[in-house]
Write a protein that holds these residues in place. Sequence first.
Motif, short mmCIF file in Angstrom:
data_model
loop_
_atom_site.label_atom_id
_atom_site.label_comp_id
_atom_site.label_asym_id
_atom_site.label_seq_id
_atom_site.Cartn_x
_atom_site.Cartn_y
_atom_site.Cartn_z
N THR A 237 49.85 41.86 25.14
CA THR A 237 48.75 42.39 25.94
C THR A 237 48.87 41.88 27.37
OG1 THR A 237 47.31 42.39 23.99
CG2 THR A 237 46.24 42.50 26.14
N PRO A 238 48.78 42.77 28.37
CA PRO A 238 48.91 42.33 29.77
C PRO A 238 47.77 41.42 30.19
CG PRO A 238 48.23 44.62 29.66
CD PRO A 238 48.58 44.23 28.26
N VAL A 239 48.11 40.44 31.01
CA VAL A 239 47.13 39.48 31.52
C VAL A 239 47.19 39.48 33.04
CG1 VAL A 239 46.43 37.05 31.59
CG2 VAL A 239 47.35 38.02 29.47
N ILE A 240 46.05 39.67 33.68
CA ILE A 240 45.96 39.58 35.14
C ILE A 240 45.47 38.18 35.47
CG2 ILE A 240 44.92 40.51 37.23
CD1 ILE A 240 46.85 42.39 35.76
N ALA A 241 46.25 37.46 36.28
CA ALA A 241 45.95 36.05 36.52
C ALA A 241 46.39 35.64 37.91
CB ALA A 241 46.65 35.17 35.48
N GLN A 242 45.78 34.58 38.40
CA GLN A 242 46.22 33.88 39.60
C GLN A 242 46.36 32.41 39.25
OE1 GLN A 242 44.20 34.76 43.28
NE2 GLN A 242 43.88 36.92 42.75
N HIS A 243 46.50 31.58 40.26
CA HIS A 243 46.71 30.16 40.02
C HIS A 243 45.40 29.45 39.70
CE1 HIS A 243 44.88 29.18 43.94
NE2 HIS A 243 45.48 30.30 44.35
N GLN A 244 45.52 28.25 39.12
CA GLN A 244 44.33 27.45 38.86
C GLN A 244 43.62 27.14 40.17
OE1 GLN A 244 45.02 23.69 36.90
NE2 GLN A 244 42.94 22.98 37.26
N GLY A 245 42.32 27.27 40.17
CA GLY A 245 41.54 27.01 41.36
C GLY A 245 41.30 28.25 42.22
N ALA A 246 41.91 29.38 41.86
CA ALA A 246 41.70 30.62 42.61
C ALA A 246 40.29 31.12 42.40
CB ALA A 246 42.72 31.67 42.17
N ASP A 247 39.87 32.05 43.26
CA ASP A 247 38.55 32.64 43.15
C ASP A 247 38.51 33.54 41.91
OD1 ASP A 247 36.09 33.76 43.48
OD2 ASP A 247 36.55 34.80 45.36
N ALA A 248 37.67 33.20 40.96
CA ALA A 248 37.60 33.96 39.71
C ALA A 248 37.18 35.40 39.96
CB ALA A 248 36.63 33.28 38.74
N ALA A 249 36.29 35.63 40.91
CA ALA A 249 35.86 37.00 41.21
C ALA A 249 37.02 37.83 41.74
CB ALA A 249 34.71 36.98 42.21
N ALA A 250 37.92 37.21 42.50
CA ALA A 250 39.09 37.93 43.00
C ALA A 250 40.01 38.33 41.86
CB ALA A 250 39.85 37.04 44.00
N VAL A 251 40.16 37.46 40.87
CA VAL A 251 40.96 37.79 39.69
C VAL A 251 40.37 38.99 38.96
CG1 VAL A 251 41.80 36.95 37.46
CG2 VAL A 251 41.74 35.40 39.42
N VAL A 252 39.06 38.98 38.79
CA VAL A 252 38.39 40.08 38.08
C VAL A 252 38.50 41.37 38.89
CG1 VAL A 252 36.17 40.90 37.20
CG2 VAL A 252 36.85 38.52 36.85
N TYR A 253 38.40 41.27 40.21
CA TYR A 253 38.57 42.45 41.07
C TYR A 253 39.95 43.06 40.86
CZ TYR A 253 39.39 45.09 45.36
OH TYR A 253 39.72 46.08 46.25
N ASP A 254 40.97 42.22 40.91
CA ASP A 254 42.34 42.69 40.68
C ASP A 254 42.48 43.33 39.29
OD1 ASP A 254 43.11 41.81 43.16
OD2 ASP A 254 43.99 39.94 42.45
N ALA A 255 41.86 42.69 38.29
CA ALA A 255 41.98 43.19 36.93
C ALA A 255 41.33 44.56 36.78
CB ALA A 255 41.35 42.18 35.95
N MET A 256 40.19 44.76 37.42
CA MET A 256 39.53 46.06 37.35
C MET A 256 40.38 47.15 37.99
SD MET A 256 36.71 46.45 35.68
CE MET A 256 36.02 47.91 36.42
N GLN A 257 40.99 46.82 39.14
CA GLN A 257 41.88 47.79 39.79
C GLN A 257 43.07 48.12 38.90
OE1 GLN A 257 43.14 46.72 43.77
NE2 GLN A 257 41.58 48.11 44.58
N ALA A 258 43.67 47.08 38.32
CA ALA A 258 44.83 47.29 37.46
C ALA A 258 44.46 48.08 36.22
CB ALA A 258 45.43 45.93 37.07
N ALA A 259 43.31 47.78 35.62
CA ALA A 259 42.88 48.48 34.41
C ALA A 259 42.67 49.97 34.69
CB ALA A 259 41.59 47.85 33.88
#
Length: 384
Positions: A237-259
């Motif tokens: 299953t694909p996982v959208i991720a950034q580094h530890q300490g990154a902005d969690a909202a930015a990760v979710v934003y990227d994930a929504m675009q990718a999805a």
Amino acid sequence: MFERLRKSLFGQPAEERIEERGEELTSDEEVASPESADISEPAAAEESSPAEPAAPPLPVDTAGEPGERAVAESADESPRRGFRFNPFKLSLGRTRKLFGSVNDSFANDPITDDLWDKLEETLISSDVGVETTERLMTVLRERVEADRLTRGSELRGALKEEMALLLGEPEPLVFSDTSPVTVVLFVGVNGVGKTTSIAKIANLLKKQKHRVMLAAGDTFRAAAVEQLKTWGERIGTPVIAQHQGADAAAVVYDAMQAAQSRGVDVLLVDTAGRLHTKTNLMEELKKIVRVLQRYDPEAPHEVLLTLDATTGQNGLAQAKQFVQDTGVSGVVLTKLDGTARGGIAFAVASELGLPIKFIGTGERVDDLEPFDADEFIDALFEGE
């Protein structure tokens, strides 16, 4: 009697990883801008070659995260093969033993004060909780009087009926009928098995032919991102991720675009384990919700609280704060693997007013069951 029991029982107090941005997104305006997204085209998720044996399910440690121990079980020994197996029978082994004495008393006539005392003590000892036990006992006494019940077996039948009413009808996972992407947000404190539960649910949804993506929004806890990526690789299953300490909202934003761009229909979002005292983390969760709602005003479509069954009433106290602050829509009850006291399910339904969506019944990725009240209660009262 309640005071004595309180003291004795409760007295102790992937896709590929998205390349990191040049600077971390920290505000809603930065996260919300579509032009700011930097999303590379991920490769297809790797799958096991048909010519090679499939990798064994990833075991987990006692904290519910990916572990290093090998857990092997022969398919020939599986009790699920050959007939309809109640998935909760093994999980409720400890609780069923607690019910053993009162079950024996139910078989005898008539309904006596001693039977009432045994039933009360059994319910509390099973982690049903004092408040929920009082509620059940009151209703049962009223039924005995109104229906003129005299036999222990009749009281047993009434108890099962009231327990079923307490747990309610099964409520499966909600899928959006207006958005192409259903978003499920997972909340809960660290150590309850949240990351593992996400992987188990993703695995179950894949078997149901859903196209699933994971978002590693827990950027706060050390190794949380890597653990979710490990699970993603294991279940394909694909996982959208950034580094530890990154902005969690930015990760979710990227994930929504990718999805949306890749035709994913279910996005499962991990979040940092947070206590109600961690105000900054609670604000982070609200920020994630605001970002999701810019894509879909109804998102997230589910907010699932992960609750560790082994923590009993202590975990329930934490859960009440989550319900108050985060709009929880359902519960995933984890680690009900034979050592936990399953009465906590009744306390969750009664005191939180929330449906239990799934129960984790073991360490393997397949050890997850949609909750069914009738099967749960049948397993509780079955003989050894």
